[in-house]
Motif scaffolding. Sequence first.
Motif, PDB file in Angstrom:
ATOM      1  N   ASP A   1       4.057  -0.349   9.489  1.00 53.15           N
ATOM      2  CA  ASP A   1       2.662  -0.529   9.500  1.00 53.15           C
ATOM      3  C   ASP A   1       2.334  -1.395   8.354  1.00 53.15           C
ATOM      4  O   ASP A   1       1.473  -2.359   8.881  1.00 53.15           O
ATOM      5  CB  ASP A   1       1.918   0.644   9.120  1.00 53.15           C
ATOM      6  CG  ASP A   1       2.178   2.116   9.805  1.00 53.15           C
ATOM      7  OD1 ASP A   1       2.449   1.754  11.255  1.00 53.15           O
ATOM      8  OD2 ASP A   1       2.198   3.224   9.649  1.00 53.15           O
TER       9      ASP A   1
ATOM     10  N   ASN B   1       0.849  -1.108   0.039  1.00 51.85           N
ATOM     11  CA  ASN B   1      -0.066  -0.005   0.117  1.00 51.85           C
ATOM     12  C   ASN B   1       0.725   1.199  -0.043  1.00 51.85           C
ATOM     13  O   ASN B   1       1.624   1.476   0.773  1.00 51.85           O
ATOM     14  CB  ASN B   1      -0.862   0.035   1.134  1.00 51.85           C
ATOM     15  CG  ASN B   1      -2.009   1.135   1.192  1.00 51.85           C
ATOM     16  OD1 ASN B   1      -1.666   2.017   0.613  1.00 51.85           O
ATOM     17  ND2 ASN B   1      -2.919   0.759   2.031  1.00 51.85           N
TER      18      ASN B   1
ATOM     19  N   ARG C   1      -8.489   1.147   5.762  1.00 56.27           N
ATOM     20  CA  ARG C   1      -6.973   1.406   5.625  1.00 56.27           C
ATOM     21  C   ARG C   1      -6.358   1.295   4.002  1.00 56.27           C
ATOM     22  O   ARG C   1      -5.487   2.007   3.987  1.00 56.27           O
ATOM     23  CB  ARG C   1      -6.405   0.179   6.458  1.00 56.27           C
ATOM     24  CG  ARG C   1      -6.647   0.304   7.873  1.00 56.27           C
ATOM     25  CD  ARG C   1      -5.632   1.591   8.552  1.00 56.27           C
ATOM     26  NE  ARG C   1      -4.188   1.419   8.443  1.00 56.27           N
ATOM     27  CZ  ARG C   1      -3.478   0.905   9.316  1.00 56.27           C
ATOM     28  NH1 ARG C   1      -3.926   0.266  10.349  1.00 56.27           N
ATOM     29  NH2 ARG C   1      -2.323   1.152   8.940  1.00 56.27           N
ATOM     30  N   HIS C   2      -7.074   0.547   3.248  1.00 54.21           N
ATOM     31  CA  HIS C   2      -6.405   0.240   1.912  1.00 54.21           C
ATOM     32  C   HIS C   2      -7.003   0.785   0.798  1.00 54.21           C
ATOM     33  O   HIS C   2      -6.375   0.990   0.060  1.00 54.21           O
ATOM     34  CB  HIS C   2      -6.131  -1.401   1.682  1.00 54.21           C
ATOM     35  CG  HIS C   2      -5.396  -1.928   3.094  1.00 54.21           C
ATOM     36  ND1 HIS C   2      -3.751  -1.753   2.957  1.00 54.21           N
ATOM     37  CD2 HIS C   2      -5.740  -2.584   3.865  1.00 54.21           C
ATOM     38  CE1 HIS C   2      -3.403  -2.468   3.951  1.00 54.21           C
ATOM     39  NE2 HIS C   2      -4.433  -3.125   4.926  1.00 54.21           N
TER      40      HIS C   2
ATOM     41  N   GLU D   1       0.626  -4.786  10.153  1.00 48.42           N
ATOM     42  CA  GLU D   1      -0.475  -4.921  10.296  1.00 48.42           C
ATOM     43  C   GLU D   1      -1.299  -6.492  10.479  1.00 48.42           C
ATOM     44  O   GLU D   1      -2.476  -6.172  11.229  1.00 48.42           O
ATOM     45  CB  GLU D   1      -0.889  -4.491   8.780  1.00 48.42           C
ATOM     46  CG  GLU D   1      -2.595  -4.479   8.583  1.00 48.42           C
ATOM     47  CD  GLU D   1      -3.120  -4.145   7.389  1.00 48.42           C
ATOM     48  OE1 GLU D   1      -2.616  -4.077   6.409  1.00 48.42           O
ATOM     49  OE2 GLU D   1      -4.271  -3.278   7.414  1.00 48.42           O
TER      50      GLU D   1
ATOM     51  N   MET E   1       1.274   3.642   3.016  1.00 49.84           N
ATOM     52  CA  MET E   1       1.528   3.068   4.566  1.00 49.84           C
ATOM     53  C   MET E   1       2.901   2.936   4.702  1.00 49.84           C
ATOM     54  O   MET E   1       3.698   2.506   3.821  1.00 49.84           O
ATOM     55  CB  MET E   1       0.816   1.894   4.824  1.00 49.84           C
ATOM     56  CG  MET E   1      -0.799   1.852   5.051  1.00 49.84           C
ATOM     57  SD  MET E   1      -1.637   0.319   4.996  1.00 49.84           S
ATOM     58  CE  MET E   1      -0.814  -0.441   6.466  1.00 49.84           C
TER      59      MET E   1
ATOM     60  N   TYR F   1       8.625   4.564   3.274  1.00 51.46           N
ATOM     61  CA  TYR F   1       7.584   4.431   2.643  1.00 51.46           C
ATOM     62  C   TYR F   1       7.759   3.450   1.312  1.00 51.46           C
ATOM     63  O   TYR F   1       9.027   3.582   0.762  1.00 51.46           O
ATOM     64  CB  TYR F   1       6.851   5.604   1.734  1.00 51.46           C
ATOM     65  CG  TYR F   1       5.758   6.468   2.868  1.00 51.46           C
ATOM     66  CD1 TYR F   1       4.411   6.079   3.102  1.00 51.46           C
ATOM     67  CD2 TYR F   1       6.212   7.481   3.535  1.00 51.46           C
ATOM     68  CE1 TYR F   1       3.970   6.711   3.832  1.00 51.46           C
ATOM     69  CE2 TYR F   1       5.655   8.095   4.629  1.00 51.46           C
ATOM     70  CZ  TYR F   1       4.253   7.773   4.659  1.00 51.46           C
ATOM     71  OH  TYR F   1       3.609   8.597   5.615  1.00 51.46           O
TER      72      TYR F   1
END
Lengths: 327, 335, 306
Positions: free
Chosen positions: A115, A108, C211-212, A119, A111, A154
Amino acid sequence: MDEPLLRVEGLVKHYRLDDGSAFRRSGKTIRAVDGVDLTLAAGETLGVVGESGCGKSTIAKAVLRLEEPTAGRAWFRGQDLFGFSRRAFRQVRRELQIVFQNPYASLNPRMRIGDIIGEPFEVFPDLVPGADRKRRIGELLERVGLSPAAAGRYPHEFSGGQRQRIGIARALALRPALIVCDEPVSALDVSVQAQIINLLEDIQKDSGVAYIFIAHDLTVVRHISHRVAVMYLGRIVEEGSVEDVFERPTHPYTQALLSAAPNPARSHDSRIILAGDIPDPSDPPSGCRFRTRCWKATELCAREEPALAPRTSPAHRSACHHAADHG
Amino acid sequence: MTREPQAQGEGRVLEVADLWVEFATPGGTVYAVNGVGFDLRRGETLAILGESGCGKSVTALAVMGILRAPPARFRARTMRLGEVDLLRASPAEMRSIRGARIAMIFQDPFMSLNPTKTVGQQIGEVFRVHRGVSQAEARRLAIGLMERVRIPSAKRRVDDYPHQFSGGMSQRIMVASAIALGPEILLADEPTTALDVTVQAQIMDILAELRRESGMAVVLITHDLRLAAETAERAAVMYAGRIVETGPMADIYARPRHPYTIGLLRSLPDDEGQRRRLHPIAGTPPVLSQLPAGCAFVPRCQWAQARCSRELPPMRPVAGEQACACHFASELTLA
Amino acid sequence: MMTAIDHTTTDDGAGQSPGLWRYLRALARDPVTLLAVVFLIVLAISALGAELVAPHDPTRLSLAMRNKPPLSPGLLEGVTHYLGTDELGRDLLSRLIFGGRVSIAVGLIGALFAGVFGTTLGLIAGYYRGRTDDAVMRAVDAMAALPTLLIALFFLFVVGAGFWNLVIVLAFVRWRVFARLTRGMVLSLREQPYVLAAKAIGASDTRIIFRHVLPNILSPLMVLFTLEVAVLILAEAALSFLGFGIQPPDSSWGLMIARGREYLTSAWWLVTLPGLAIFLTTLGLNLVAAWARAITDPVQRWRWLA
């Protein structure tokens, strides 16, 4: 016989083609996976090879129930995988993880690495206490050969190979027993490819994780796998140990595939050049699906679909009426 | 896919010397090609080998004269196509050369085909532009070309649109329009990378046959060492915008001399399925906007010495026709 | 086993989330966007504190001062009507400030309602597909096929004009824009490997969506939102013009244009100035949105904050 880690029987995944009309679905159905059996022992690597559209990636998604299978059954440590409700399946899923092909799309972009890798601990909060998570994320990063400082960065700051390592760290977070690797190195440069292959091998040695390794690069599959399944148009056409399949291939498609791979060590005269394209998976040929491109095909092949039958050893099986004929 | 004996007369169809290409980007200047030079002999296949970002595709685009400038800036000492000086050719001359004397095919055939025109129109376009033939004649010629690249039932399929063809068939269509005017040189930029291995074998087989029939020279730009080793007579290995090793392909494959080439070969799984541990090249390729003064491979090289980061190693012959840009080339072998 | 720790990343230091200071510095280097931001801030302040900012009572009539051009002196000593007066002699600047409050509120609140409702439906439709998707998309198609202005007029005719009715009817006719864009983006995002990876670690649907999926579609939605604010300000103008929107003595930019239309040849400022206000507001919102989109994208951010 011991119960294998994973057993799949009669797996079928069909996709209905949507013609865009609101009130009516078109009749076309893509038979992506059309009756596949698999077994996998703990700590083993099963290579799945085949060309695009053969259904190898669909198997990955169906086994993990990222897409619901159309039919078939699967057992993981004896538990019926497809029998669970979606909610109950979450607990089993912890042990089944996946690594994707495209390292640029599998993280992602919004994120941070920490993270992303952490997750799983948020999804299963009782797994690692909050205070330990940071340390655990650092360990995972080191395990895949990255600095723990990467956690604050990132995805776009990393190269393809580094991103693939991050994807592997995320898959490892829940300490899975099986990781499905869906073309994990095919988007990477050769030198980086080798880094990732070595990493996957090391992880298996240390943790005893089993892999389903899906790839189209035959030398890579040969290098990393214990057993291999060759797929064509939604079916397994040959399976067995790496040695059996690569050194004594019995299915014409396997033979053609092996012969098509560039190999400077071999003479060119023996190369098999297949005619034509892979048929439309919504309308596979009758009988043997490979017969339209096969130089051994006879009238029997059009009439009757060959079953997987033992060849050079009981575990080496192929689905061809003419596998026993030489020539 | 047999290897051609070297064409007689050492006829050079393409000569490139000291080619530099850089791109101005918001993140700084990217030095994509840094002093590349090579010759192409009539009828041979030259492989330009390297990983993503090494400058191999940019080199081809520069030769074709289709680099967009800006953002690209490029200069070269020599760039000759036979008797034509490409550096002095006017845009009009370049247009008449492109497609007619030098043609190019790309990795993604779908991106190179116009989805709104039939494949026959697209193949025939070359004849209409360069030869001014009639529409009917162009269509007839297109069918002939489709047959040459072994597209089944070409007569029927000439009026189909690109989306009705598979990836492999689309690449054949690209090959057909590239060879339409019988070019002396075909630049093939990763022509089979997006294709399945059995389809790759078909395309390479077609290219080999066309080469045998027409004596066309091919520049095969690829990251695939084995494909190159199987197809090419000579190779140039590129790293960070420079050629680091050149020579007969078989020699390079059997006895690589540059640490990078050695590293590439050692990262490949074994040809014959011997299960040894792979030896990847550590680290990642350099950022092309911040190239070091010396050899760009230093941070990843296990043999690097202080001298390597100070002095850029020049290209030096090592054995026979093989040449290599490494200070210690004569001392290294594939372990 | 040994694995060399790989410390190299492509760009040092860009990992930290940039602080407010860096955003401000980036803004300072972009004068056009800076101007837009300043304009929007001034607009927001004057809309919120209209009573304090406006030089005159916007409803005070003066027949002696009808249709005076900008910079006309007032009746009292030392008073200037900087932007002139309207057909009833009211101070135009003050009316613009009070009318702007209404116009912006209709645009913002209407677009917010439409956005929240449309985005939610789009998310559900795109993520879950199936019958829900069919139902939502049929509704979107139906909405697109209906003459929206007529529907809005009919609705306002039945329930009566007024600020909240106007906001609700505008949200009702525009939610489909958000729903369609959201659904399209969700459809492609749900197949992204990182969404599948989140599924594979057992993340719930809510978690995946918030979140995604949502963070990765927010930037285009923000841009659409600003465009919609502009669309709604214009729609408000049309409805007010037809007498079904904002009712006098309240005013809005749209209503001002409508009323000034009669004096287009004799008092150009009555139409031009509210029109200019709408234009500048829309332009400012768009500039800021484009800048925000670039700067919130982690891939592009370094260019702006370097």
